[in-house]
Design a protein around this motif. Structure first.
Motif, short mmCIF file in Angstrom:
data_model
loop_
_atom_site.label_atom_id
_atom_site.label_comp_id
_atom_site.label_asym_id
_atom_site.label_seq_id
_atom_site.Cartn_x
_atom_site.Cartn_y
_atom_site.Cartn_z
N HIS A 143 0.84 -1.21 0.00
CA HIS A 143 0.00 0.00 0.00
C HIS A 143 0.87 1.25 0.00
O HIS A 143 0.59 2.22 -0.72
CB HIS A 143 -0.93 -0.01 1.22
CG HIS A 143 -1.80 1.18 1.32
ND1 HIS A 143 -2.83 1.43 0.44
CD2 HIS A 143 -1.79 2.22 2.19
CE1 HIS A 143 -3.41 2.56 0.77
NE2 HIS A 143 -2.81 3.06 1.82
N LEU A 144 1.93 1.23 0.80
CA LEU A 144 2.84 2.37 0.86
C LEU A 144 3.52 2.59 -0.50
O LEU A 144 3.63 3.73 -0.97
CB LEU A 144 3.89 2.15 1.95
CG LEU A 144 4.89 3.26 2.17
CD1 LEU A 144 4.19 4.54 2.60
CD2 LEU A 144 5.91 2.85 3.22
N ASP A 145 3.96 1.50 -1.13
CA ASP A 145 4.57 1.62 -2.47
C ASP A 145 3.59 2.24 -3.46
O ASP A 145 3.95 3.11 -4.25
CB ASP A 145 5.02 0.25 -2.97
CG ASP A 145 6.25 -0.27 -2.25
OD1 ASP A 145 6.93 0.54 -1.59
OD2 ASP A 145 6.54 -1.47 -2.37
N THR A 146 2.34 1.78 -3.41
CA THR A 146 1.32 2.32 -4.31
C THR A 146 1.10 3.80 -4.03
O THR A 146 1.01 4.61 -4.96
CB THR A 146 -0.01 1.54 -4.13
OG1 THR A 146 0.25 0.17 -4.38
CG2 THR A 146 -1.07 2.05 -5.08
N THR A 147 1.00 4.15 -2.76
CA THR A 147 0.79 5.55 -2.38
C THR A 147 1.94 6.43 -2.84
O THR A 147 1.72 7.53 -3.38
CB THR A 147 0.62 5.67 -0.85
OG1 THR A 147 -0.47 4.85 -0.43
CG2 THR A 147 0.37 7.10 -0.43
N VAL A 148 3.16 5.96 -2.67
CA VAL A 148 4.33 6.73 -3.09
C VAL A 148 4.33 6.89 -4.61
O VAL A 148 4.60 7.98 -5.13
CB VAL A 148 5.64 6.06 -2.60
CG1 VAL A 148 6.85 6.65 -3.27
CG2 VAL A 148 5.74 6.18 -1.09
N ILE A 185 1.71 6.86 -6.64
CA ILE A 185 0.64 7.78 -7.01
C ILE A 185 1.04 9.21 -6.68
O ILE A 185 0.84 10.13 -7.48
CB ILE A 185 -0.68 7.39 -6.30
CG1 ILE A 185 -1.21 6.09 -6.90
CG2 ILE A 185 -1.71 8.49 -6.41
CD1 ILE A 185 -2.37 5.49 -6.13
N SER A 186 1.62 9.42 -5.50
CA SER A 186 2.05 10.76 -5.10
C SER A 186 3.11 11.31 -6.06
O SER A 186 3.07 12.48 -6.42
CB SER A 186 2.63 10.73 -3.68
OG SER A 186 1.63 10.40 -2.75
N GLY A 187 4.03 10.45 -6.48
CA GLY A 187 5.04 10.88 -7.44
C GLY A 187 4.41 11.31 -8.75
O GLY A 187 4.80 12.32 -9.34
N GLY A 188 3.42 10.55 -9.21
CA GLY A 188 2.73 10.91 -10.45
C GLY A 188 1.98 12.22 -10.31
O GLY A 188 1.99 13.06 -11.22
N VAL A 189 1.31 12.40 -9.17
CA VAL A 189 0.57 13.64 -8.93
C VAL A 189 1.53 14.82 -8.87
O VAL A 189 1.25 15.88 -9.45
CB VAL A 189 -0.26 13.52 -7.63
CG1 VAL A 189 -0.82 14.87 -7.22
CG2 VAL A 189 -1.39 12.52 -7.81
N ASP A 190 2.65 14.65 -8.18
CA ASP A 190 3.64 15.72 -8.10
C ASP A 190 4.15 16.12 -9.48
O ASP A 190 4.26 17.31 -9.80
CB ASP A 190 4.83 15.31 -7.21
CG ASP A 190 4.48 15.31 -5.74
OD1 ASP A 190 3.42 15.86 -5.39
OD2 ASP A 190 5.27 14.76 -4.94
#
Length: 137
Positions: free
Chosen positions: A54-59, A61-66
């Protein structure tokens, strides 16, 4: 040497069997406890693996959003710069008109004061002339 009777041998065998039974029960209990302990450890490891995934997925997604936000901000900066360049001549013209308006307002105020002073002076002279003409003292 004392003779050992069958009863003594049977009692001794019974004690040995009882000891073996207790050892087997203890061994089975230890196996059950070890199984339960391993099950708890595996459950915790599974939970940790899920959390890490879940943390890997969140990171990710956050990288893509950034990255998307950075591109949007870059585009907005370029748009603002282009708009400023396009509007700059109109702003300069507005500033020039504003300065010209302030200057004209100052001239009108000065002219108004001058005319007011002249009328005031001419008014006193006119009253004096009319009195003299009407011969009123």
């Amino acid at each position: 040497m004392a003779a050992t009777s069958n009863d003594d041998i049977m009692r001794a065998l019974g004690r040995v069997e009882e000891g073996v039974r207790r050892i087997r029960e203890d061994f089975q209990e230890e196996k059950d406890n070890a199984h339960d302990s391993r099950a708890v450890i595996h459950k915790r490891l599974d939970e940790q693996a899920k959390q890490i995934a879940h943390l890997d997925t969140t990171v990710a997604i956050s990288g893509g959003v950034d990255a998307t936000l950075r591109e949007e901000i870059k585009g907005l900066k370029e748009t603002v710069a282009k708009n400023q360049e396009a509007v700059q001549p109109a702003l300069e013209e507005w500033k020039h008109m504003k300065r010209l308006g302030v200057g004209i307002s100052g001239l009108i105020a000065l002219a108004g004061l001058t005319i007011g002073g002249l009328l005031s002076w001419a008014g006193d002279a006119a009253v004096t002339a009319i009195r003299h003409w009407l011969k009123i003292n």
